[in-house]
Write a protein that holds these residues in place. Structure first.
Motif, mmCIF file in Angstrom:
data_model
loop_
_atom_site.group_PDB
_atom_site.id
_atom_site.type_symbol
_atom_site.label_atom_id
_atom_site.label_comp_id
_atom_site.label_asym_id
_atom_site.label_seq_id
_atom_site.Cartn_x
_atom_site.Cartn_y
_atom_site.Cartn_z
ATOM 1 N N HIS A 10 0.841 -1.194 0.000
ATOM 2 C CA HIS A 10 0.000 0.000 0.000
ATOM 3 C C HIS A 10 0.879 1.249 0.000
ATOM 4 C CE1 HIS A 10 0.793 -1.283 4.139
ATOM 5 N NE2 HIS A 10 0.895 -0.002 4.393
ATOM 6 N N GLU A 11 0.245 2.413 -0.110
ATOM 7 C CA GLU A 11 0.994 3.661 -0.128
ATOM 8 C C GLU A 11 1.212 4.167 1.290
ATOM 9 O OE1 GLU A 11 -1.460 6.018 -2.794
ATOM 10 O OE2 GLU A 11 0.136 5.852 -4.283
ATOM 11 N N VAL A 12 2.433 4.659 1.554
ATOM 12 C CA VAL A 12 2.784 5.245 2.843
ATOM 13 C C VAL A 12 3.582 6.518 2.598
ATOM 14 C CG1 VAL A 12 2.819 3.045 4.081
ATOM 15 C CG2 VAL A 12 4.905 3.897 3.063
ATOM 16 N N VAL A 13 3.636 7.361 3.615
ATOM 17 C CA VAL A 13 4.445 8.572 3.558
ATOM 18 C C VAL A 13 5.692 8.325 4.404
ATOM 19 C CG1 VAL A 13 4.584 11.010 4.170
ATOM 20 C CG2 VAL A 13 2.477 10.091 3.210
ATOM 21 N N GLY A 20 12.785 16.741 7.861
ATOM 22 C CA GLY A 20 11.342 16.911 7.766
ATOM 23 C C GLY A 20 10.802 16.682 6.367
ATOM 24 N N TYR A 21 11.668 16.307 5.428
ATOM 25 C CA TYR A 21 11.272 16.037 4.041
ATOM 26 C C TYR A 21 10.357 14.813 4.002
ATOM 27 C CZ TYR A 21 11.802 14.624 -0.844
ATOM 28 O OH TYR A 21 11.573 14.248 -2.142
ATOM 29 N N LYS A 22 9.238 14.907 3.285
ATOM 30 C CA LYS A 22 8.284 13.810 3.175
ATOM 31 C C LYS A 22 8.095 13.422 1.718
ATOM 32 C CE LYS A 22 5.616 15.582 7.035
ATOM 33 N NZ LYS A 22 4.401 16.285 7.386
ATOM 34 N N PHE A 23 7.896 12.124 1.483
ATOM 35 C CA PHE A 23 7.559 11.654 0.145
ATOM 36 C C PHE A 23 6.640 10.447 0.244
ATOM 37 C CE2 PHE A 23 11.502 9.638 1.372
ATOM 38 C CZ PHE A 23 11.371 8.317 0.976
ATOM 39 N N LEU A 24 5.771 10.319 -0.751
ATOM 40 C CA LEU A 24 4.785 9.248 -0.821
ATOM 41 C C LEU A 24 5.332 8.132 -1.697
ATOM 42 C CD1 LEU A 24 1.809 8.442 -0.147
ATOM 43 C CD2 LEU A 24 1.187 9.497 -2.311
ATOM 44 N N SER A 25 5.237 6.906 -1.190
ATOM 45 C CA SER A 25 5.761 5.766 -1.931
ATOM 46 C C SER A 25 4.980 4.519 -1.552
ATOM 47 C CB SER A 25 7.245 5.579 -1.593
ATOM 48 O OG SER A 25 7.781 4.506 -2.319
ATOM 49 N N GLY A 26 5.142 3.486 -2.338
ATOM 50 C CA GLY A 26 4.523 2.209 -2.030
ATOM 51 C C GLY A 26 5.420 1.386 -1.130
ATOM 52 N N SER A 27 4.831 0.655 -0.197
ATOM 53 C CA SER A 27 5.612 -0.146 0.738
ATOM 54 C C SER A 27 4.730 -1.207 1.375
ATOM 55 C CB SER A 27 6.196 0.751 1.830
ATOM 56 O OG SER A 27 6.923 -0.015 2.764
ATOM 57 N N THR A 28 5.370 -2.202 1.958
ATOM 58 C CA THR A 28 4.652 -3.195 2.749
ATOM 59 C C THR A 28 4.703 -2.831 4.231
ATOM 60 O OG1 THR A 28 6.633 -4.569 2.918
ATOM 61 C CG2 THR A 28 5.108 -5.071 1.140
ATOM 62 N N THR A 30 3.972 -0.654 7.635
ATOM 63 C CA THR A 30 2.806 0.070 8.116
ATOM 64 C C THR A 30 3.153 0.727 9.445
ATOM 65 O OG1 THR A 30 0.453 -0.055 8.530
ATOM 66 C CG2 THR A 30 1.785 -1.903 9.313
ATOM 67 N N SER A 31 2.305 1.625 9.888
ATOM 68 C CA SER A 31 2.565 2.363 11.112
ATOM 69 C C SER A 31 1.253 2.774 11.743
ATOM 70 C CB SER A 31 3.412 3.596 10.786
ATOM 71 O OG SER A 31 3.529 4.437 11.909
ATOM 72 N N GLU A 32 1.256 2.930 13.058
ATOM 73 C CA GLU A 32 0.075 3.432 13.765
ATOM 74 C C GLU A 32 -0.056 4.935 13.561
ATOM 75 O OE1 GLU A 32 -2.172 1.531 15.392
ATOM 76 O OE2 GLU A 32 -1.026 -0.203 14.720
ATOM 77 N N GLU A 33 1.064 5.610 13.313
ATOM 78 C CA GLU A 33 1.074 7.050 13.103
ATOM 79 C C GLU A 33 0.628 7.363 11.675
ATOM 80 O OE1 GLU A 33 4.179 10.691 14.010
ATOM 81 O OE2 GLU A 33 4.917 8.641 13.908
ATOM 82 N N PRO A 44 -0.329 6.087 6.330
ATOM 83 C CA PRO A 44 0.576 5.762 7.435
ATOM 84 C C PRO A 44 1.891 6.540 7.267
ATOM 85 C CG PRO A 44 -0.287 3.759 6.436
ATOM 86 C CD PRO A 44 -0.698 4.898 5.563
ATOM 87 N N LEU A 45 2.477 6.970 8.380
ATOM 88 C CA LEU A 45 3.723 7.726 8.364
ATOM 89 C C LEU A 45 4.852 6.863 8.888
ATOM 90 C CD1 LEU A 45 5.193 10.485 8.025
ATOM 91 C CD2 LEU A 45 4.664 10.901 10.432
ATOM 92 N N ILE A 46 5.896 6.707 8.083
ATOM 93 C CA ILE A 46 7.100 5.964 8.470
ATOM 94 C C ILE A 46 8.237 6.968 8.587
ATOM 95 C CG2 ILE A 46 8.697 4.113 7.868
ATOM 96 C CD1 ILE A 46 5.903 3.042 8.205
ATOM 97 N N ARG A 47 8.841 7.042 9.766
ATOM 98 C CA ARG A 47 9.967 7.956 9.970
ATOM 99 C C ARG A 47 11.268 7.221 9.646
ATOM 100 N NH1 ARG A 47 8.455 12.499 12.942
ATOM 101 N NH2 ARG A 47 6.340 12.324 13.774
#
Length: 82
Positions: A10-13, A20-28, A30-33, A44-47
């Protein structure tokens, strides 16, 4: 592909913690945030600790680590000179 053995894709940020740079990408992953993206959807946000925005290869800025050894650092710290 064999059914039922692969994780959900699915897609995650991803957010670079350093800049603080953010990008949207596909990944397996996941995150609660979660975070709201530019398109208005929530993802979902992955740091991550480093990305192309902060990596020296892409930025052209190299961080140099201390070149001297343990003994030299000890001597500097406690004021001993050679």
């Amino acid at each position: 592909m064999k059914q039922g053995i692969h994780p959900d894709y699915h897609e995650v940020v991803f957010m670079d913690s350093a800049t603080g740079y953010k990008f949207l990408s596909g990944s397996t992953k996941t995150s609660e945030e979660t975070v709201e993206w530019e398109d208005g959807k929530t993802y979902p946000l992955i740091r991550v600790e480093i990305s192309s925005d902060s990596h020296p290869f892409y930025t052209g800025k190299q961080k140099f680590t201390q070149a001297d050894g343990r003994v030299d650092r000890f001597n500097k710290k406690y004021g001993f000179t050679n």
